[in-house]
Structure formats: C-alpha cells, structure tokens
Write an enzyme that holds these catalytic residues in place. Structure first.
Site, PDB file in Angstrom:
ATOM      1  N   GLU A   1      35.489  22.543 -17.972  1.00 43.77           N
ATOM      2  CA  GLU A   1      35.478  23.886 -17.508  1.00 43.77           C
ATOM      3  C   GLU A   1      36.640  24.819 -17.649  1.00 43.77           C
ATOM      4  O   GLU A   1      36.264  26.028 -17.859  1.00 43.77           O
ATOM      5  CB  GLU A   1      34.754  23.699 -16.008  1.00 43.77           C
ATOM      6  CG  GLU A   1      33.610  22.860 -15.834  1.00 43.77           C
ATOM      7  CD  GLU A   1      32.322  23.970 -16.221  1.00 43.77           C
ATOM      8  OE1 GLU A   1      32.318  24.985 -16.896  1.00 43.77           O
ATOM      9  OE2 GLU A   1      31.287  22.990 -16.406  1.00 43.77           O
TER      10      GLU A   1
ATOM     11  N   ASP B   1      25.097  19.140 -25.572  1.00 44.61           N
ATOM     12  CA  ASP B   1      25.033  20.427 -26.372  1.00 44.61           C
ATOM     13  C   ASP B   1      26.044  21.154 -27.132  1.00 44.61           C
ATOM     14  O   ASP B   1      26.169  21.331 -28.197  1.00 44.61           O
ATOM     15  CB  ASP B   1      24.502  21.258 -25.182  1.00 44.61           C
ATOM     16  CG  ASP B   1      25.337  21.331 -23.951  1.00 44.61           C
ATOM     17  OD1 ASP B   1      26.507  20.721 -23.921  1.00 44.61           O
ATOM     18  OD2 ASP B   1      24.788  22.231 -22.952  1.00 44.61           O
TER      19      ASP B   1
ATOM     20  N   GLU C   1      21.474  30.525 -21.867  1.00 44.16           N
ATOM     21  CA  GLU C   1      21.071  30.047 -23.171  1.00 44.16           C
ATOM     22  C   GLU C   1      19.846  30.764 -23.967  1.00 44.16           C
ATOM     23  O   GLU C   1      20.070  30.775 -25.190  1.00 44.16           O
ATOM     24  CB  GLU C   1      21.015  28.609 -22.934  1.00 44.16           C
ATOM     25  CG  GLU C   1      21.983  27.666 -22.569  1.00 44.16           C
ATOM     26  CD  GLU C   1      22.398  27.813 -21.317  1.00 44.16           C
ATOM     27  OE1 GLU C   1      21.547  28.353 -20.435  1.00 44.16           O
ATOM     28  OE2 GLU C   1      23.690  27.484 -20.865  1.00 44.16           O
TER      29      GLU C   1
HETATM   30  C1  DMJ Z   1      28.365  27.605 -19.202  1.00 47.83           C
HETATM   31  O1  DMJ Z   1      29.242  27.368 -18.710  1.00 47.83           O
HETATM   32  C2  DMJ Z   1      28.397  27.359 -20.784  1.00 47.83           C
HETATM   33  O2  DMJ Z   1      27.448  27.872 -21.491  1.00 47.83           O
HETATM   34  C3  DMJ Z   1      28.257  25.707 -21.157  1.00 47.83           C
HETATM   35  O3  DMJ Z   1      28.336  25.432 -22.195  1.00 47.83           O
HETATM   36  C4  DMJ Z   1      26.998  25.284 -20.320  1.00 47.83           C
HETATM   37  N1  DMJ Z   1      26.805  25.750 -19.075  1.00 47.83           N
HETATM   38  C5  DMJ Z   1      27.021  27.113 -18.725  1.00 47.83           C
HETATM   39  C6  DMJ Z   1      25.950  27.902 -18.478  1.00 47.83           C
HETATM   40  O4  DMJ Z   1      24.631  27.518 -18.426  1.00 47.83           O
END
Ligand code: DMJ
Length: 449
Positions: free
Chosen positions: A79, A212, A346
């Site tokens: 993060e 992902d 997304e």
């Molecule tokens: C974001 O912090 C980023 O897109 C991450 O890859 C996945 N989760 C959140 C948004 O949903």
C-alpha cells in the site's frame, strides 16, 4: 465531483488518511505505518490533471510542510508503494517539482529492509521506523502475497532511475528470478509464496484480490520499458494463456467470467477487484500477434460486459464486492457480506481502457451510468461514501471516502471523457493506483498538453 471530494477532505480531515464524510472527521487506520495524508498524496496527480490549480497547490503545500516520513508503525509495503511512492512519482513526473521526487526516494529507502529474507522476496509488513518486517498474520505459514511482492516493479525501476542507485531495480529483478525459477502448477501463479524457501505455500489462484496487480505489472513493465522487457511480456503471455485455459468460463446465460482456482477446483466467483482485467487484457491485446489480437479484444470486451452486468443487475446500478455464477445466479452477490461497494475503480478502469482502444460509445454511456449512481447513492453532505448493500435503493453508508476514489475512480472517469492525448496510453502507464508513470521517460510537457 473531485472538487467536492477534495474540499470536504480538506475541511474535515486534512492530514488524516481518509475522510469520514458522515461524521465529518478523519480516519487514520493501520495500513500506512504512521504515515499520514494518504488522500493528499493519492489526489495530487488527479487534481493536477483536472487543472484544479488552487486545490493542487493546497495539496502540494501539505506535502512540503506537513508530510512527515520519520514515523514508527506497521505499514503495508504494497500500500505504501502503490499509493505514496506511486503518487509522489507521478506528481514529480507531471510537474517536475523536486519535493515529490525527494520524498519518494526517501520513502523508498525505508522500504528496503523488507527485502532482507533468504530469497529476497519481501515480507508484507514493515515498521518504517525500525525496519523490522514480518508477514501478515492472516497469510498462511508466513507467506508473502503475489499481488503484493508482484506490484513493485514499475515504481522501483523509477526509484533507481531517479536516484541513480541500482538497489531498487535489483530488488525487483530478483523477484522476477525467483518467480521464473519456481514451478507453476498448470502454468498458473498461486497467491502465496514463502519468502524463506521460495516455494508456493497454497494453491489458490485468482485474478482478483491477492493475485490481480501481479499480472497487471507484467504487461505494464513491458510497456513502460518501451517494449524492451521481453521477459515480462513472455511471463504475461504465458500466464494469460494458462488463466484462459483453466479459469475463464461462460455462464449458462452467456456471460464470460474469470473463476478462482483452489488446487484444481473452481470457485465460480468474480470479485470487483478482478474487473480491472477487461482493461488489462485489452491493453495487452494491442500488442499480441495478429492472430491473437482480435481474440483478446473479444475476451476483454466480454469480461467488461460481465462486470457491467454486475452493476446493471443491482438496484443502485453500482456493483457488489463479489458476484457469483452458481446455483442459477448470474453476476450477482449471493452472500450478505459481499453486497457492499466501497467506491472501487476497477469497473470504470476497464471502461476507460475499452473506450480508448475501441471508441465504442457504449463505454462512455456505461461510465455515465456510474457517475449518476455515485451522485445518487454515494454523495452525502460532506463527501462521497461507500455503501453497505448495492441491492437496496436506500443503502446505508459506510462513512468512508477511500483515497483510491480520488486517485483512481474519479481519474479514470475523467479520462474516459477526455481526448485520447490526455495522458496518452502510448506515453504513460498507470500504476495499480492509477498514478501515471512515463514510458521510457517521455517528457510530460510534450505529451500531456
Ligand atoms: C487500490 O488500492 C488499487 O487499485 C489496488 O490494486 C486494489 N485495490 C484498490 C482499489 O480497489
């Protein structure tokens, strides 16, 4: 919408990580190890791109005067990298302001001790003060998470480029080596890897949460290298082929989806997070061989359509956290605990890529449906809030304006309605938090104006 989200954050929560728009105060949380201002850093480039000049200056001033990196506390390596390092790097490349570069480099240094493991695969949690690192308590047997250690490459290459210090690039190059060495079940990459042995700990495969952005960073590493990093391209092509063979399914009602895989058994569920993959597959299709190109564009369009269906089948026209394809269900949540929407990007991210790559007007229409739904159900008196149940027209709010709403959701919506040369896909790649990084160090002024 961006101005409203920013103004309320500034008024009620400046310097905290997120705004709580119902109670009109700030939220700090425990993801960033004592770092503050996640919303400021995540919002910088969006404010800049939208030409919200005054608001951008407010954000910049906070970074200059109040952004303290001498903190102590448990931070998520992933993060901090995607939101803070990514946000600072993008702000630097867009504006050329040194403060963003120096903060990004200083913070990057603080992440390095997480890589001190027998394999060099970093652990997920790091104390930014002491440099001590460890694995998430919930991750099986002290493992590291694919989507976490696999989502550092873009930012770390830029840290080396800007600092002249190869150490950052070495760390992520080594991660590649470990991944290339380990045997992949059916060509798939499981989500949990031991940083001690370099072996998989569990055979759970997902293109949604936990997996992902690893896939996303393979194709984007290749694009960011100006198509020179052929190793990344091959890893992406092989991974996508295995995913298509084992995970991509069609529902009885004709919807294409990507299931999850648990040691060979399929879980017919798609998370909201997995909906970024429509955009990713379209982006990769552009560069697939002639005979595969149309095939991947069709797959990308089908997946994006399925994600749109998960939105249209709800009462709010916003999609749930996860939707299923079993026992007669199609693209809807079946569990109470999966009905929420927390302002995630997304689905609009895929609309943006599909629009830019096809110019089919339906993607702008779909994006506009999201704008209307956000205004109707998520806008509250002092900001935007997530909702607890997308299947009721009188949803309860969760009292949280996520920083990625400003970094990603609103940026992708804006780009969906812009000319294609605003952050052209030829010159920029977006990190997984939608922070633009230049391809092969293209000069911003030449490509954004
Ligand atoms: C974001 O912090 C980023 O897109 C991450 O890859 C996945 N989760 C959140 C948004 O949903």
């Amino acid at each position: 919408m961006m101005k409203f989200a920013w103004d309320n954050y500034k008024q009620y929560a400046l310097g905290k990580n997120e705004l709580r728009p119902l109670t009109k105060n700030g939220h700090i949380g425990n993801m960033f190890g004592g770092l503050r201002g996640a919303t400021v850093v995540d919002a910088l480039d969006t404010l800049y791109i939208m030409e919200l000049e005054e608001e951008f200056q407010e954000a910049k001033k906070w970074v200059e005067k109040s952004f303290d990196l001498n903190v102590n506390g448990e931070a998520s390596l992933f993060e901090v990298n995607i939101r803070y390092i990514g946000g600072l790097l993008a702000a630097y490349y867009l504006t050329g302001e040194e403060v963003f570069k120096s903060k990004a480099l200083e913070l990057g240094e603080k992440l390095l001790p997480a890589f001190n493991t027998p394999t060099g695969i970093p652990r997920g949690v790091i104390n930014l003060g002491s440099g001590m690192s460890w694995s998430w308590g919930w991750a099986s047997a002290g493992s590291s998470i694919l989507a976490e250690f696999g989502t550092l490459h873009l930012e770390f290459l830029h840290l080396s480029e800007l600092s002249g210090n190869p150490v950052f690039a070495e760390k992520v190059t080594n991660i590649r080596k470990v991944l290339n060495r380990v045997e992949k079940p059916q060509g798939l990459y499981p989500n949990f890897l031991s940083p001690v042995t370099g072996n998989w700990v569990q055979h759970h495969v997902s293109i949604g949460g936990l997996g992902d952005s690893f896939y996303e960073y393979l194709i984007k590493s290749w694009l960011m290298s100006d198509k020179k990093d052929s190793e990344a391209k091959k890893m992406y092509d092989d991974a996508l082929e295995a995913i298509e063979k084992h995970l991509v399914k069609k529902s009885a009602g004709g919807l294409t989806y990507i299931a999850e895989w648990r040691g060979g058994i399929l879980d017919h569920k798609m998370g909201h997070l997995a909906c970024f993959s429509g955009g990713m597959i379209a982006l990769g299709a552009e560069h697939a061989g002639e005979e595969r190109k149309q095939h991947y564009m069709d797959l990308a369009a089908e997946i994006t359509n399925t994600c749109h269906e998960s939105y249209t089948r709800s009462d709010t026209k916003l999609g749930p956290e996860a939707f299923r394809f079993d026992a007669g269900t199609e693209a809807m949540a079946t569990r109470l605990s999966e009905r929420y929407y927390i302002l995630r990007p997304e689905v609009v991210e895929s609309y943006m890529y599909m629009w830019r790559l096809t110019h089919d007007p339906k993607y702008r229409q779909w994006g506009w449906e999201v704008v209307k739904a956000l205004e109707k159900h998520c806008r509250v008196e002092a900001g935007f809030s997530g909702i607890r149940d997308v299947y009721t027209t009188t949803p309860t709010h969760d009292n949280m304006q996520q920083s990625f709403f400003l970094a990603e959701t609103l940026k992708y919506l804006y780009l969906l309605f812009c000319e294609d040369d605003v952050l052209s896909l030829d010159d920029w790649v977006f990190n997984t938090e939608a922070h633009p990084l230049p391809v092969n160090h293209t000069n911003f002024k030449a490509s954004v104006q």
